[in-house]
Each structure stands twice: as structure tokens, then as C-alpha cells.
Design a protein around this motif. Structure first.
Motif, PDB file in Angstrom:
ATOM      1  N   ILE A  32       0.838  -1.208   0.000  1.00 54.09           N
ATOM      2  CA  ILE A  32       0.000   0.000   0.000  1.00 54.09           C
ATOM      3  C   ILE A  32       0.873   1.258   0.000  1.00 54.09           C
ATOM      4  O   ILE A  32       0.540   2.263  -0.639  1.00 54.09           O
ATOM      5  CB  ILE A  32      -0.977  -0.010   1.203  1.00 54.09           C
ATOM      6  N   LEU A  33       2.006   1.180   0.676  1.00 60.61           N
ATOM      7  CA  LEU A  33       2.955   2.297   0.653  1.00 60.61           C
ATOM      8  C   LEU A  33       3.352   2.619  -0.783  1.00 60.61           C
ATOM      9  O   LEU A  33       3.345   3.774  -1.218  1.00 60.61           O
ATOM     10  CB  LEU A  33       4.193   1.934   1.479  1.00 60.61           C
ATOM     11  N   VAL A  83      -5.862   2.838   1.420  1.00 62.36           N
ATOM     12  CA  VAL A  83      -6.606   2.729   0.159  1.00 62.36           C
ATOM     13  C   VAL A  83      -7.604   3.891   0.048  1.00 62.36           C
ATOM     14  O   VAL A  83      -7.722   4.539  -1.001  1.00 62.36           O
ATOM     15  CB  VAL A  83      -7.334   1.373   0.072  1.00 62.36           C
ATOM     16  N   ASN A  84      -8.283   4.175   1.134  1.00 66.03           N
ATOM     17  CA  ASN A  84      -9.257   5.270   1.114  1.00 66.03           C
ATOM     18  C   ASN A  84      -8.590   6.624   0.893  1.00 66.03           C
ATOM     19  O   ASN A  84      -9.136   7.486   0.193  1.00 66.03           O
ATOM     20  CB  ASN A  84     -10.068   5.276   2.416  1.00 66.03           C
ATOM     21  N   ARG A  85      -7.381   6.795   1.457  1.00 62.70           N
ATOM     22  CA  ARG A  85      -6.629   8.036   1.220  1.00 62.70           C
ATOM     23  C   ARG A  85      -6.331   8.194  -0.262  1.00 62.70           C
ATOM     24  O   ARG A  85      -6.509   9.267  -0.838  1.00 62.70           O
ATOM     25  CB  ARG A  85      -5.299   7.990   1.982  1.00 62.70           C
ATOM     26  N   ALA A  86      -5.866   7.093  -0.874  1.00 61.03           N
ATOM     27  CA  ALA A  86      -5.523   7.163  -2.297  1.00 61.03           C
ATOM     28  C   ALA A  86      -6.762   7.476  -3.132  1.00 61.03           C
ATOM     29  O   ALA A  86      -6.706   8.232  -4.104  1.00 61.03           O
ATOM     30  CB  ALA A  86      -4.883   5.851  -2.745  1.00 61.03           C
ATOM     31  N   LYS A  87      -7.897   6.901  -2.755  1.00 56.61           N
ATOM     32  CA  LYS A  87      -9.145   7.192  -3.470  1.00 56.61           C
ATOM     33  C   LYS A  87      -9.486   8.675  -3.350  1.00 56.61           C
ATOM     34  O   LYS A  87      -9.804   9.343  -4.341  1.00 56.61           O
ATOM     35  CB  LYS A  87     -10.294   6.341  -2.906  1.00 56.61           C
ATOM     36  N   ASP A  88      -9.395   9.199  -2.139  1.00 62.60           N
ATOM     37  CA  ASP A  88      -9.727  10.611  -1.908  1.00 62.60           C
ATOM     38  C   ASP A  88      -8.749  11.540  -2.621  1.00 62.60           C
ATOM     39  O   ASP A  88      -9.149  12.534  -3.226  1.00 62.60           O
ATOM     40  CB  ASP A  88      -9.702  10.932  -0.402  1.00 62.60           C
ATOM     41  N   ASN A  89      -7.455  11.204  -2.513  1.00 65.35           N
ATOM     42  CA  ASN A  89      -6.436  12.130  -3.015  1.00 65.35           C
ATOM     43  C   ASN A  89      -6.303  12.117  -4.528  1.00 65.35           C
ATOM     44  O   ASN A  89      -6.041  13.145  -5.138  1.00 65.35           O
ATOM     45  CB  ASN A  89      -5.064  11.797  -2.409  1.00 65.35           C
ATOM     46  N   LEU A  98     -14.810  -5.063   3.523  1.00 65.65           N
ATOM     47  CA  LEU A  98     -15.809  -4.170   2.934  1.00 65.65           C
ATOM     48  C   LEU A  98     -16.450  -3.260   3.976  1.00 65.65           C
ATOM     49  O   LEU A  98     -17.149  -2.309   3.636  1.00 65.65           O
ATOM     50  CB  LEU A  98     -16.878  -4.988   2.194  1.00 65.65           C
ATOM     51  N   ARG A  99     -16.182  -3.529   5.255  1.00 69.34           N
ATOM     52  CA  ARG A  99     -16.620  -2.592   6.295  1.00 69.34           C
ATOM     53  C   ARG A  99     -15.734  -1.357   6.298  1.00 69.34           C
ATOM     54  O   ARG A  99     -16.115  -0.303   6.783  1.00 69.34           O
ATOM     55  CB  ARG A  99     -16.511  -3.252   7.674  1.00 69.34           C
ATOM     56  N   TYR A 100     -14.508  -1.502   5.789  1.00 71.68           N
ATOM     57  CA  TYR A 100     -13.552  -0.388   5.833  1.00 71.68           C
ATOM     58  C   TYR A 100     -13.408   0.289   4.473  1.00 71.68           C
ATOM     59  O   TYR A 100     -13.115   1.474   4.395  1.00 71.68           O
ATOM     60  CB  TYR A 100     -12.187  -0.884   6.312  1.00 71.68           C
ATOM     61  N   ILE A 101     -13.521  -0.492   3.423  1.00 73.31           N
ATOM     62  CA  ILE A 101     -13.465   0.080   2.074  1.00 73.31           C
ATOM     63  C   ILE A 101     -14.812  -0.209   1.430  1.00 73.31           C
ATOM     64  O   ILE A 101     -15.163  -1.367   1.192  1.00 73.31           O
ATOM     65  CB  ILE A 101     -12.332  -0.551   1.234  1.00 73.31           C
ATOM     66  N   LYS A 102     -15.579   0.848   1.168  1.00 76.19           N
ATOM     67  CA  LYS A 102     -16.951   0.652   0.671  1.00 76.19           C
ATOM     68  C   LYS A 102     -16.930   0.416  -0.838  1.00 76.19           C
ATOM     69  O   LYS A 102     -16.477   1.272  -1.601  1.00 76.19           O
ATOM     70  CB  LYS A 102     -17.793   1.903   0.972  1.00 76.19           C
ATOM     71  N   PRO A 103     -17.416  -0.727  -1.269  1.00 77.44           N
ATOM     72  CA  PRO A 103     -17.449  -0.966  -2.715  1.00 77.44           C
ATOM     73  C   PRO A 103     -18.674  -0.298  -3.350  1.00 77.44           C
ATOM     74  O   PRO A 103     -19.716  -0.174  -2.721  1.00 77.44           O
ATOM     75  CB  PRO A 103     -17.586  -2.488  -2.797  1.00 77.44           C
ATOM     76  N   ASP A 104     -18.482   0.131  -4.590  1.00 75.35           N
ATOM     77  CA  ASP A 104     -19.637   0.630  -5.349  1.00 75.35           C
ATOM     78  C   ASP A 104     -20.334  -0.527  -6.042  1.00 75.35           C
ATOM     79  O   ASP A 104     -21.538  -0.508  -6.249  1.00 75.35           O
ATOM     80  CB  ASP A 104     -19.164   1.647  -6.393  1.00 75.35           C
TER      81      ASP A 104
END
Ligand SMILES: Nc1ncnc2c1ncn2[C@@H]1O[C@H](COP(=O)(O)OP(=O)(O)O)[C@@H](O)[C@H]1O
Ligand SMILES: [Mg+2]
Lengths: 395, 251
Positions: free
Chosen positions: B158-159, B190-196, B211-217
Motif C-alpha cells: 500500500i505504501l 486505500v481510502n486516502r488514495a481514493k480521496d487524493n 468491505l466494512r472499511y473500504i466501501k465498494p460501489d
């Protein structure tokens, strides 16, 4: 106590026809008398991997007219480099030659050069000796002598062209410390058979590094014998064999006295169809050598098809009262998964290969402890890898 | 805005028993900012899909296409795919002994960007990213994945993703084998990368927990080399309750 393994590793059977193995490594003869050693045929235990035909001139019991050109860094106080007459040279050599090439070298070298560091002299800067071959048959005899509690780093770099045989005698008096670096950076037609014999006095420390990159045939055997308790030897080796190169390193560590430590770490990379490397690591722990701690390792990285690495570790243990004894030998193909991993991060194939090979050698290079040598070696290895790329490109 | 488009992808591998078809016609489209969970039982071909997109030499594409913003990904070499903006966080990251993490990261960044990063900002970026992932600074001096624990390997993946800033990232079971704390740290990354960066994510997983931490579409159920069913996040909840048995029965 941990004994990892003390079986004699089986070498490639294709090469073992008619070879009579030594009963013990201790029984192998040593002598200043050339006639004590018949001309090798390739069937002898210690010559069975060697291209004896290429080495032929080095077995001839006759005078050699050539020389290497010497260039030596300025010698600090307490360090001398002198010519020594043959009789004296022989007397000051720590052990008689262990094979014919070495015996011929001593007999026909016309005396020895002696690099001597006086007792209690501590030299900070590396002493460098550049030896350059200018063609012809050359025999060499070199003495490196450190007095009690002396400390020094000696870098001997060999370049150019020669048919060269030599004996290097290393004498460490009690509590002396030597970092000896032997660089084989010969031109590609050089034939070199050398023997390094070291005697370690009580509490002395030898770090020996051998780097073999150049030459057509290099066969460089190192023996270290402990003469006093508490001494330690670290023998490192790095080699990179291309097509047409034979690089052979035999080691013998003789634990004859108690409480000594030895580490042998040799790593090689091979590339090209006829590249051949040989590593034979013999360690003998005699009955008296209680408290011995030894480990030897050989790793080979085969970069292309057709290259061949022979690796024979051999640990002989005559006493149960030891600290530890083990060996490991591994020869692996270049790892496609590592390449994929690096390339999946955008790194090009050439650069990925460079990273993997540099990584393979990295820990070893950092052991040399002479920054200038370390940096230049990294550049040399990059050049070797560039050759690999050319070879792969040709296919 | 980027789009990864996979059409009718068929993939084989060579096995001792002969050529074996593993992917049997995969269709999938992932846009920037979207997160697609790919869920399926072990052996259904999820890693094969990930490796095939990244260009692993073991997998042969026999039919179909993969494009990134219309460019033919299958024509690209492995490193070209990465430079085009694809990233694969591997299920089993590979050890590269003697190559330090910091050297590796700098080399990769330079390769992806086509120029060396500015030293000052780069050092700061790496330090910040490592802090976010609760990685000790001493990590930089270690060999790539050498002696890393399972959790360390995943954080290291992830880094790289955060520093290399791909357009589309494939996470192959990044959650497997992680305890809840590590799972949370990795998910935050992962969520940071999505936001940024508006990263598009193919989130391959065997378990529903991540999926509790990363919400799938979108959720795609992957069975026997193809997508067996697709839906929204509610499909994951059903899988959590019922498992994969229903699909395996008709497979
Ligand atoms: N390189 C390979 N060689 C042989 N078989 C493989 C290879 N990769 C995958 N397979 C086989 O393909 C199937 C799918 O594997 P994989 O893609 O790893 O599934 P998943 O990631 O969903 O667990 C399995 O049956 C596996 O054994
Ligand atoms: Mg998998």
C-alpha cells in the motif's frame, strides 16, 4: 553446539571419473619440491574441475622471463616493501606450496617481495599494490607479514595480461589484524593460478576478500591455518563469470587449535553459455580444536542458460566439543518472480536485473571495508551486467 | 478520468497436465473513483485475473481484450503497464534480497514519472506515507520484503501504491491474513488514495470483512473463471450470510 551437516557433499558425477578422494584433507601433501607434485591430468581431487590444458605453462619446471609491473601507494612509517632472496623467502613462507603451480611459482620467482608491517604499527589508510601484466610467463612469490598487534588493510589489484602463477604467504603474529583484498581484474586472456596461505597467530584476525571478475582462467586457492587460540578468519569472495571464463576458488580452513572462529562467504554470478565457476570449501576441525566455531557459505546466481556452477562444501570434524559448525551451498536460477515484481512497479527489465544482481552481492561488498574499492566494484558489476544484456540481446 | 476495460478475457496456464483454461470470458469495467469488489472462492481465478492484467509471463491471453483509456494493455510490457497507470498489490509480495526499500521506491518512482523526484519533497512524502501506515522509519533500510511479516508486506504494497499514484489499482487479497488493526491501517491507505487521486480500485477478496472499511460501489461474484453475478454492496451482505455454496452448486 549445532552441527548443521558434516557430510561430504557429492559433486557433479560427470567429473568424478577416476578421482580418488582424499581420506582426510589433512593428508594432502605440501612441498617446496616441484617434483613432489606430478603434472596434473585433471583426474586429481584438487584439479578435477580445472581446465588443466589452459594452465599447462604454469606446470612447467622452467624459468619464466616475464614480470608484472608494480605500483605501490606511499608506504607509511613501520611498513616496508623489500626484495627477499629465495632461501630467506622460503624460510619465511608460512606453509609449503600445496600444488604444482604454486611450487613452480616459488621455485622460479627468483625470491619474494615482502610487505612487512612492524609490531604495534596501526596503519589507517589502505596500502595498495597495483600489479599489471604486460604479457609473458610470470612467477610470483609474495610475503605479507604483520608483527604482533600490527593492523593494516592491504589491497592488491591485478590487471593486464599474463600467464601468472603465485604463492602469497600471509603471516599474522599474535593479535595482529589484516584486511587483505585481492582483486582479479585481469584482461580477458590472462591465465592465473594462485595460492594464498595464511598462518594465524594467537588472537589474530584475518579478513580476506577475493574478487574475481577478469581473466580467462583464474584459480585462486586460499588456506588459513590457526596456530594460536582465539584467532578468527573471515574469508569473502565475489566472482562474476562470463562466457569463456573459468573461475575457481578453493578454500581450506584448518582448525588445529582450540577456540578459533572461521567464516567463509563466497558468492558468484554466472552468465553466458560457457561460463564456469568452481567453489570447493574444505574445513577441518582437528581433535585438538575444541570450541571451534565455523560456518561456510557459497551461493551462485545463474543468469543465463548454459552457465555452470560447481559447489562442493566439505566439513570434517574430529572433535565433538565445538561451538558450531555448518555449511550451506545453493545455486539458483535468476528469479523471474523478482523481475516481475520490480517491473510491475515500472522498473525496466535492464534496470530490474541490475537491482537484483547488485542486491545479491550487496552484503558482501559492504564487508570489504575500503570505500573506494566498494564503489569501484559496484561500477564493475554494473559493467558485467551490461555484458549480460548484450548476450541476451544476441539470442 | 480513467477507464480500465476488460472484455471477454480468456487466459490459460501451462500445467504439468497440459494447458489449462482458467479465465473463461471475463467482462469488467472500472472507472476512476469506483471501487469494485471481486469476491470468490479459492481457486476461482481471481489472482489469475490480477496477474494477467499486470502482464505476468506465466499467463497466456487466448482471447479478449484489456484496455486502459482505449490503449491496448495486452500489447504493453510489464513495466509499460505500470507506467500507463496500473498497479497490482500482490497477494504474495516477492522478496528481493539486498535491494533496500528506499532505493526500490526511488527507482520505481523515477521510472513511473520519467524523472527523478525532487529529493527534498520525496524524502518528506516517503516519511509521511510511512507514518500513515505506521511503518517504522528503519523500514527504508531493509531489503524489499526480506523477512517482512505478512502484515508488513501488505503495508509495504500500500505504501508503494500511495507513492506511485496509479490510476487503477488491483488489490489481490490485501486483507487476507491481517489482524483487525492492520486491516484498518491498510484500508485507510486505500481510502486516502481514493480521496487524493480518484483511484479506481479492483478489490479482490475472499472475505467480506474488508468491505466494512473500504466501501465498494459494485460487487462481482467470481466463480470458475468468470463473473457469476453482479450487484451493489447489498450483494456482499448476502454473500456474508450465505457464502459461495449457491454458485458452486451450479458451476
Ligand atoms: N501458474 C499456474 N500454474 C498452474 N496452475 C495455476 C497457476 N496459476 C493458477 N493456477 C490454477 O488456476 C486456478 C485459479 O487460481 P488463482 O487464480 O490463484 O485463484 P484464486 O486467486 O481465486 O484463489 C487454480 O486451480 C490454480 O491451481
Ligand atoms: Mg488468489
Amino acid at each position: 553446539m549445532t552441527v548443521t551437516d558434516h557430510t561430504q557433499a557429492t559433486a557433479d558425477t560427470a567429473h568424478s571419473h577416476g578421482v580418488i578422494p582424499d581420506k582426510s584433507r589433512a593428508d594432502r601433501i605440501v612441498s617446496f619440491d616441484v617434483d613432489a607434485f606430478p603434472v596434473p591430468t585433471g583426474r586429481e581431487e584438487n584439479w578435477r574441475f580445472s581446465p588443466v590444458r589452459d594452465l599447462k605453462t604454469l606446470f612447467a619446471d622452467e624459468a619464466a622471463e616475464g614480470h608484472l609491473e608494480w605500483a605501490t601507494s606511499e608506504l607509511p612509517a613501520g611498513v616496508t616493501l623489500t626484495e627477499v632472496a629465495a632461501d630467506d623467502a622460503q624460510a619465511r613462507t608460512v606453509r609449503a606450496p600445496g600444488d604444482r603451480a604454486s611450487a613452480v611459482a616459488v621455485k622460479h620467482a627468483g625470491g619474494a617481495m615482502a610487505l612487512t608491517v612492524a609490531a604495534n604499527t596501526v596503519v589507517d589508510e589502505p596500502i595498495t599494490i597495483d600489479l599489471t601484466g604486460v604479457g609473458g610467463e610470470v612467477r610470483g612469490h609474495l610475503l605479507v607479514e604483520l608483527g604482533q598487534s600490527a593492523e593494516a588493510t592491504v589491497v592488491i589489484r591485478r590487471t593486464g595480461t599474463a600467464h601468472y602463477s603465485e604463492l602469497v604467504s600471509v603471516d599474522l603474529q599474535d593479535n595482529a589484524g589484516l584486511n587483505l583484498v585481492l582483486l582479479q581484474q585481469w584482461d580477458e586472456d590472462t591465465i592465473h593460478a594462485g595460492e594464498v596461505v595464511a598462518r594465524l597467530g594467537r588472537d589474530s584476525r584475518l579478513r580476506g576478500t577475493v574478487v574475481t571478475l577478469g581473466g580467462k582462467v583464474v584459480r585462486l586457492n586460499t588456506s588459513a591455518a590457526f596456530a594460536g587460540e582465539g584467532a578468527s578468519v573471515d574469508l569473502f569472495g565475489l566472482y562474476f563469470a562470463d562466457s569463456g571464463q573459468h573461475q575457481e576458488h578453493q578454500l581450506f580452513v584448518d582448525h588445529a587449535v582450540p577456540k578459533c572462529t572461521s567464516r567463509v562467504t563466497y558468492k558468484g554470478a554466472l552468465a553466458g553459455k560457457t561460463a564456469h565457476s568452481v567453489w570447493i570449501g574444505d574445513v577441518l576441525i582437528r581433535a585438538a580444536a575444541e570450541g571451534t566455531d565455523t560456518y561456510e557459505l557459497n551461493r551462485n546466481l545463474v543468469l543465463t542458460d548454459g552457465a555452470r556452477a560447481d559447489s562442493v562444501p566439505n566439513l570434517e570434524i574430529e572433535t565433538g566439543e565445538i561451538e558450531g559448525a555448518g555449511h550451506a551451498s545453493a545455486t539458483g536460477r535468476f528469479d523471474e518472480e523478482q523481475m516481475f515484481y520490480l517491473r510491475s512497479r515500472g522498473i525496466s527489465e535492464d534496470q530490474a536485473r541490475k537491482l537484483v544482481v547488485r542486491g545479491f552481492f550487496a552484503d558482501l561488498i559492504h564487508e570489504i571495508g575500503v570505500p573506494a574499492v566498494e564503489e569501484s566494484l559496484m561500477r564493475q558489476i554494473d559493467l558485467e551486467i551490461a555484458h549480460v544484456e548484450e548476450e541476451l540481446g544476441d539470442e | 478520468m480513467s477507464t480500465l476495460e476488460i472484455r471477454n478475457l480468456h487466459v490459460t496456464v501451462e500445467t504439468p497436465e497440459g494447458t489449462k483454461e482458467i479465465l473463461k470470458g471475463v467482462d469488467l469495467t472500472i472507472n476512476s473513483g469506483e471501487t469494485h469488489a471481486i469476491m470468490g472462492p479459492n481457486g476461482s481465478g481471481k489472482s489469475t485475473l490480477a496477474y494477467s492484467i499486470a502482464g505476468h509471463p506465466k499467463y497466456e491471453i487466448t482471447e479478449g481484450s484489456v484496455t486502459l483509456d482505449g490503449e491496448d494493455v495486452l500489447e504493453m510490457s510489464v513495466d509499460e503497464r505500470a507506467k500507463a497507470g496500473l498497479f497490482l498489490a500482490m497477494q504474495y509480495p516477492v522478496e528481493v534480497p539486498g535491494v533496500s526499500v528506499s532505493n526500490f521506491l526511488r527507482t520505481a518512482k523515477t521510472a513511473i514519472d520519467g524523472e527523478a523526484p525532487k529529493l527534498r519533497t520525496w524524502v518528506k512524502d516517503v516519511k509521511g506515507a510511512m507514518e500513515n501506515l505506521r511503518m517504522d522509519p528503519s523500514f527504508g533500510e531493509r531489503g524489499v520484503n526480506e523477512g517482512f511479516s505478512g502484515g508488513e508486506k501488505k503495508r509495504h504494497e500500500i505504501l508503494q501504491m500511495e507513492l506511485l499514484q496509479p490510476k487503477i489499482s488491483i488489490l489481490d487479497e490485501t486483507d487476507s491474513g491481517l489482524d483487525v488493526d492492520a486491516l484498518r491501517i491498510v484500508s485507510e491507505g486505500v481510502n486516502r488514495a481514493k480521496d487524493n487521486t480518484g483511484l479506481g480500485v479492483m478489490l479482490i477478496t475472499h472475505y467480506t470483512r474488508i468491505l466494512r472499511y473500504i466501501k465498494p460501489d459494485y460487487v462481482h461474484v467470481f466463480v470458475n473463471g468468470r463473473v457469476a453475478e453482479e450487484g451493489g454492496p447489498e450483494l456482499a451482505e448476502r454473500l456474508e450470510a450465505e457464502g459461495y455454496d449457491r454458485y458452486l452448486a451450479d458451476a
